[in-house]
Design an enzyme around this catalytic site. Structure first.
Site, PDB file in Angstrom:
ATOM      1  CG  HIS A   1      10.607  27.803  26.832  1.00  0.00           C
ATOM      2  ND1 HIS A   1      10.861  27.245  25.607  1.00  0.00           N
ATOM      3  CD2 HIS A   1      11.496  27.253  27.691  1.00  0.00           C
ATOM      4  CE1 HIS A   1      11.876  26.395  25.708  1.00  0.00           C
ATOM      5  NE2 HIS A   1      12.269  26.388  26.966  1.00  0.00           N
TER       6      HIS A   1
ATOM      7  CE1 TYR B   1       8.769  26.297  22.885  1.00  0.00           C
ATOM      8  CE2 TYR B   1       8.527  28.311  21.617  1.00  0.00           C
ATOM      9  CZ  TYR B   1       9.050  27.641  22.699  1.00  0.00           C
ATOM     10  OH  TYR B   1       9.850  28.314  23.592  1.00  0.00           O
TER      11      TYR B   1
ATOM     12  CB  CYS C   1      16.302  33.173  20.470  1.00  0.00           C
ATOM     13  SG  CYS C   1      14.573  32.731  20.721  1.00  0.00           S
TER      14      CYS C   1
ATOM     15  CG  ASP D   1      14.592  25.181  28.922  1.00  0.00           C
ATOM     16  OD1 ASP D   1      14.900  24.025  29.244  1.00  0.00           O
ATOM     17  OD2 ASP D   1      14.617  25.589  27.747  1.00  0.00           O
TER      18      ASP D   1
END
Length: 694
Positions: free
Chosen positions: A174, A171, A31, A267
């Site tokens: 997370h 994806y 991001c 992470d």
């Protein structure tokens, strides 16, 4: 220079299905606070990384349907054909330098509130919305919803192909996507073929992987981005059990595995809590169960660590987000035989914080990040000098070092004067506190770059007066004299000094870093700063044998570190160290009678409490601007002496983050001898064609 042959392996091409990446450097999706809101900035930032040698460069999460509206966060979207054009712009910027362009298709399920689209969130089971603690719920997806979901994902993959992407990332990680929630026993209470057993909970992810391969796999590589461990023990996914089993079930379906741990705070742990390559222990099994290429992240900045990860059979590609932000040219510097020039990530997560704040990301090490399009700044290039000016830089903290470095790079004659006996200012001092050692990289990188600059001279133990500055004979004066922590308790919660806090017995962070210590006995740290300083001082003192209590007026300890993903880690570490944590407490007064007492106000109950001991005040800083004020008091004398400009930068101008000081130093060097209109907006902005009613 020639490349060290030990690093040749990093530049091997790797086949990912029908496409081939030119090297092993993989900028994983990350991001950036730009996305669809500031698309030109996003495009230029990704293109810069391609110019810097990253072999595969990916978008951030790209929401592929309006039921996954992550507003107010500013990521990319592939909701319909209208989104193709700006994403194609990113592809073109990446392809210009021969790199592969990847897109990460995402649906966030109950992790979004759909504040803009106003759609009801969806997920495997009825669940409260996670984002912003929004008081709404996601509804359970029925069979038609699942069929719709698969179609939406497939359509987005086809649009990605039309945009020109080489790779699509499916994806699962997370703790923030629908496939993750379907796999999770905590989130999925279904009793149909999509719930219950591991095979059933993994079914939807298998289906969208296969759908994607069938739709675009003839020309695009398909990567599975998959979290193998949630760091929750038996309450969540563990790599030794279902994490490994899930990978074994899907092992040969994708063209590549991008594996990591979950959630994002694990992470992307900061250097304070995890070393380089820290995820290797969780993912080293993956290459044992698949023949496909494997990548992971771990804040890799050392080429030796990268080579070791490959030769030890852990990964085939080096994944990176934060190191690619700190140095977009990291691969090229290794390739060209100059790894000493790498601007190493310090692992502070300021980049994360700005994305969390829905603003273009910033970087403590790289002040040009997000300024590639907006200001036209290049991380490795800066205009040559336009005059033969001599610049005196006073202060060698992050602002002063960056100013001197970039001025020297431009070719100016630079004198750097430091009052202390060592360079680095607050960076040097703070890097000696617990967990902050890598922050010294801010100093070390700039000193290394200036080492061979014959036009930059450095003087230690050179505290200057205004008259001495006048006599020095420089054309420009750059004041980077830093700031000093207050002792009197003034800060966010208290706008006037706290009674008793002006005592010599009250210590500040500067006192602690100077080697001063409280008297024996309990110590109270009053943290009204809400970032890292209160906690690291607490760790330092408790390690030295003090009994420590940290109090804060906020509802949680180190409140601002929620943006850097550290708050939970900080609180856990402080508790493990035996530090008492008291929230919603303000200091009313401090008394030295009877060995010292601190009177607190409980802001919930309005009741008062008394704690024995001494106090360390961590509230705010004041600029060290005496030299600037002294020069201003000389009237016309500076101009009469030939001084063309006197400017404050960094903490001397406005105390803030190290990233802010570094930016101020860089900006000063870029703007010297240029005409800056202070009434004009100093950067480009995205403008939109509006549909006006008629």
């Amino acid at each position: 220079m020639t490349r060290d042959p030990r690093y040749d392996i990093l530049f091997d091409p790797i086949k990912i299905g029908p496409v081939t990446t030119p090297n092993r450097f993989y900028q994983v999706p990350h991001c950036n606070g730009m996305g669809h809101v500031y698309p030109d900035s996003m495009i230029a930032m990704r293109g810069m990384k391609a110019e810097g040698g990253w072999g595969m460069i990916c978008t951030e999460q790209c929401d592929f349907h309006h039921t996954s509206d992550i507003t107010p966060f500013t990521e990319t979207r592939m909701w319909d054909d209208a989104d193709i054009s700006y994403l194609a712009g990113m592809v073109n910027a990446v392809h210009k330098y021969g790199s592969l362009a990847g897109i990460e298709l995402t649906h966030s399920g109950h992790n979004v509130a759909n504040l803009y689209s106003r759609e009801v969130p969806i997920g495997p089971s009825h669940r409260p919305v996670c984002a912003h603690n929004f008081p709404g719920q996601a509804r359970t997806m029925d069979k038609q919803d699942i069929r719709d979901f698969r179609r939406w994902h497939r359509n987005a993959a086809l649009r990605s192909k039309e945009a020109g992407f080489d790779v699509v990332i499916v994806y699962h990680g997370h703790d923030g996507t629908i496939p993750t929630y379907f796999l999770s026993k905590r989130q999925n209470q279904r009793t149909d073929e999509y719930g219950g057993s591991l095979e059933n909970r993994l079914r939807l992810y298998r289906e969208i992987l296969e759908d994607t391969k069938n739709a675009v796999g003839d020309t695009m590589g398909v990567i599975s981005r998959f979290a193998v461990d949630e760091m929750m023990g038996s309450e969540g996914l563990e790599w030794e059990n279902e994490g490994r089993e899930a990978l074994e079930m899907l092992a040969e379906i994708p063209d590549m595995w991008d594996v990591n741990i979950s959630d994002w705070s694990n992470d992307s742990m900061t250097s304070r809590f995890a070393p380089e390559g820290f995820q290797e222990e969780y993912v080293r099994f993956v290459k044992q169960v698949t023949t496909k290429p494997v990548s992971t992240v771990g804040r890799y900045t050392s080429p030796d660590a990268m080579v070791a990860a490959i030769k030890n059979g852990i990964v085939d590609l080096i994944g990176a987000a934060r190191p690619s932000i700190a140095d977009p040219f990291l691969p090229n510097k290794i390739k060209e035989g100059r790894p000493e020039d790498i601007r190493e990530c310090i692992g502070c997560n300021i980049c994360v914080a700005w994305d969390m704040l829905s603003a273009p990301i910033r970087c403590t090490q790289n002040p040009t990040m997000s300024e590639e399009w907006r200001k036209g700044w290049h991380p490795e290039q800066i205009a040559e000098k336009t005059t033969d000016s001599h610049v005196l830089v006073v202060g060698s903290g992050p602002a002063g070092l960056e100013a001197a470095h970039q001025l020297g790079k431009r070719g100016y004659q630079v004198t750097l004067a430091e009052a202390r006996s060592e360079l680095g200012g607050r960076v040097t001092r703070e890097s000696q506190l617990p967990g902050l050692a890598t922050w010294a990289r801010v100093r070390d990188y700039r000193l290394e770059q200036m080492r061979e600059m014959t036009n930059v001279e450095t003087y230690l133990e050179s505290e200057l007066t205004a008259e001495e500055v006048l006599e020095f004979g420089a054309d420009h004066i750059c004041l980077a004299t830093g700031a000093t922590w207050r002792h009197d308790g003034v800060g966010r919660a208290n706008r006037a000094p706290i009674p008793g806090m002006n005592s010599d017995s009250v210590l500040s962070p500067d006192d602690i870093m100077d080697g001063k210590r409280p008297p024996e006995g309990p110590v109270v740290i009053f943290d009204d700063d809400h970032y890292y300083m209160g906690g690291v001082i607490g760790e330092l003192l408790v390690a030295e044998g003090y009994s420590v209590t940290i109090i804060t007026p906020e509802a949680i300890i180190a409140d601002w570190t929620q943006y850097t993903l550290e708050q939970g880690h900080i609180e856990k570490r402080l508790k493990q160290a035996g530090i008492t944590l008291l929230t919603r407490r303000n200091v009313v007064r401090v008394s030295r009678e009877s060995g010292g007492e601190i009177t607190l106000l409980n802001t919930l109950t309005d009741g008062q409490e008394i704690l024995p001991g001494s106090i360390v005040s961590v509230t705010m800083r004041l600029p060290n601007d005496d030299l600037y004020n002294g020069l201003m008091e000389l009237g016309d004398a500076p101009s009469d002496a030939g001084i063309k400009s006197i400017k404050r930068i960094g903490d001397c101008y406005g105390p803030s983050l190290i990233a802010s000081a570094n930016y101020e130093g860089h900006k000063y060097a870029r703007e010297l001898d240029t005409n800056v209109d202070i009434d004009d907006v100093p950067f480009k902005r995205n403008h939109h064609n509006l549909e006006l009613g008629g």
